[in-house]
Design an enzyme around this catalytic site. Structure first.
Site, short mmCIF file in Angstrom:
data_model
loop_
_atom_site.label_atom_id
_atom_site.label_comp_id
_atom_site.label_asym_id
_atom_site.label_seq_id
_atom_site.Cartn_x
_atom_site.Cartn_y
_atom_site.Cartn_z
CG HIS A 53 -1.93 -1.12 1.22
ND1 HIS A 53 -3.12 -1.09 0.52
CD2 HIS A 53 -1.88 -2.33 1.84
CE1 HIS A 53 -3.77 -2.22 0.71
NE2 HIS A 53 -3.04 -2.99 1.50
CG ASN A 125 -7.87 -4.52 0.78
OD1 ASN A 125 -7.05 -3.61 0.85
ND2 ASN A 125 -7.58 -5.78 1.09
CE1 TYR A 335 -2.10 -4.69 8.01
CE2 TYR A 335 -2.64 -2.42 7.57
CZ TYR A 335 -2.58 -3.73 7.16
OH TYR A 335 -2.98 -4.08 5.90
#
EC number: 1.11.1.6
Length: 486
Positions: A53, A125, A335
């Site tokens: 990303h 997404n 993350y």
């Protein structure tokens, strides 16, 4: 009145045009601290790009709640009439920061809500499913989307080798190769939380939930040929369209919908409701309209507010929780850990990531601690204490997550039906949509060894013989066109 230029320490600068030298032709002096500061800052203008990303586009806005799901959740940001400031970042998955916007790829759909109870991040997404269901395979999958270590080129062989050996990817690959695999702009695509999360109410009742963001702009897509043509004109089409529309006052909107599943239903569904490669049938769990997200302000500085934005599924608030979704469980760690590496220990103190509510914690020191102690009392730097420091609040305790089973490395492919849902999606398409699906798939197989293509086609045959035969026909068409050209 013109503002006075200064160093980062605030000292006024008399000359920002010329280096300090020993005479007009002499060497530069080491004492020219202004020059050294300027060059040193330039050397550090880039931070590591995101591993995935990396290329993204974002804007600020508001989430307004118009429906009523208060019986399912105590989250204040989801109560009727609430308005919450937020940030959205859209992205491609595979390409680097300099990649073209109009490439066939899954799009990231990351949202940060600055609620009065802390930040809530929903990181998903533009598709409701993903390629894999077990996080142990995520690094392997991403390696196939990145550059080959020897050629430094993207490898269709690696990509299809992995997919052909991973039938659980069929659902996502079908979406990717369909018309929706190449949206014209970020505004013309849906967003999904993708994972199964949970909601819980004041009574301590838990409900499983899927989050959907339905575009109000309508769906619009490019073919591969159209995407290539636009890329020849601009590599920044998404940034231009999102930034330009907001600057012009044409604010994009999405309708928030949720699917709600009673906690006990997870034991009854014929599919695993925590499997990221599966959707919940709308007939079984109809979407409920909750509110509207509007993006209405561009960032004042892209780097500070979009590039340094850090989203993580670990950011939840009272009334929202997790689920046994294996992929979600891993992302809760990975993350936040990626942000600590990329941005620094105190990444959530950066203005774009900082909560709008009071923050108190006992995390200490580390690089870039520019906010000092945040424990609520000067002498409280440990917990428990009698110094008036911040203390826990049992009133916001989440109900226990009921999990049964013995700890083991369970084969995530055993007993899973990886063909029915891709079949249902394939059968929903009309003839023209299926023809484009077959051709898009065949085009990505160019140069891939025959044995890998055969293995992939065998998987498609299990979805539907028409699916496998359609790709074969497209491959033959491409081969005939190549022979004719030669």
């Amino acid at each position: 009145m013109t503002k006075r230029l200064t160093t980062t320490a605030g000292a006024p600068i008399a000359d920002n045009q010329n280096s300090l030298t020993a005479g007009a032709r002499g060497p530069v002096l080491m004492q020219d601290y202004q020059l050294i500061e300027k060059l040193a800052h330039q050397n550090r203008e880039r931070i590591p790009e995101r591993v995935v990303h990396a290329k993204g586009w974002g804007a600020f806005g508001t989430l307004k709640i118009t429906g009523d799901i208060s019986k399912y959740t105590r989250a204040k940001a989801l109560q009727p009439g609430s308005e919450t400031p937020m940030l959205a970042r859209f992205s491609t998955v595979a390409g680097e920061q300099g990649a073209a916007d109009h490439e066939r790829d899954v799009r990231g759909f990351a949202l940060k809500f600055y609620t009065e109870e802390g930040n809530w991040d929903l990181v998903g997404n533009n598709t409701p499913v993903f390629f894999i269901r077990d996080p142990y395979k995520f690094p392997d999958f991403i390696h196939t989307q990145k550059r080959h270590p020897r050629s430094n080129l993207r490898s269709p062989t690696a990509m299809w080798d992995f997919w052909a050996l991973s039938p659980e990817s069929l659902h996502q690959v079908t979406i990717l190769m369909s018309d929706r695999g190449l949206p014209t702009t970020p505004m013309h695509m849906n967003g999904y939380g993708s994972h199964t999360y949970s909601l819980w109410n004041d009574a301590g009742e838990r409900f499983w939930v899927k989050f959907h963001w339905k575009t109000q702009q309508g769906h619009s897509h490019y073919t591969n040929a159209q995407g290539a043509e636009i890329t020849g004109q601009t590599r920044e089409g998404y940034q231009e369209s999102l930034f330009g529309s907001i600057e012009a006052g044409d604010f994009p909107r999405w309708t928030l919908q949720v699917q709600i599943m009673p906690e006990a239903d997870a034991e009854k569904t014929p599919y695993n409701p925590f499997d990221l490669t599966k959707v919940w049938p709308h007939a079984d769990y109809p979407p409920i309209e909750v509110g509207v997200m509007e993006l209405n302000r561009n960032a004042d500085n892209y780097f500070a507010e979009i590039e340094q934005a850090a989203f993580s599924p670990s950011n939840i608030v009272p009334g929202i929780g997790f689920s046994p979704d294996k992929m979600l469980q891993a992302r809760i760690f990975s993350y936040a850990d990626a942000h600590r590496y990329r941005l620094g220990t105190h990444y959530e103190a950066l203005p774009v990531n900082a909560p709008k509510c009071p923050v108190h914690h006992y995390h200490k020191d580390g690089s870039m601690n520019f906010m000092g102690q945040q424990t609520g009392a000067q002498d409280a730097y440990y917990e428990p204490n009698t110094m008036g420091g911040a203390a826990q609040d049992p009133a916001v305790a989440e109900p226990p997550l009921r999990i049964d089973g013995d700890a083991d490395r369970y084969n995530h492919r055993d007993g899973n039906d990886d063909f029915s849902q891709p079949r249902a999606l394939h059968d929903l398409m009309n003839d023209d949509q299926r023809a484009r699906l077959y051709m898009n798939t065949a085009e990505t197989m160019q140069g891939v060894p025959a044995e890998i293509i055969d293995r992939a086609l065998a998987n498609y045959d299990q979805v539907s013989p028409a699916y496998g035969d359609g790709i074969r026909a497209a491959l033959a068409c491409l081969a005939g066109s190549k022979d004719a050209a030669e």
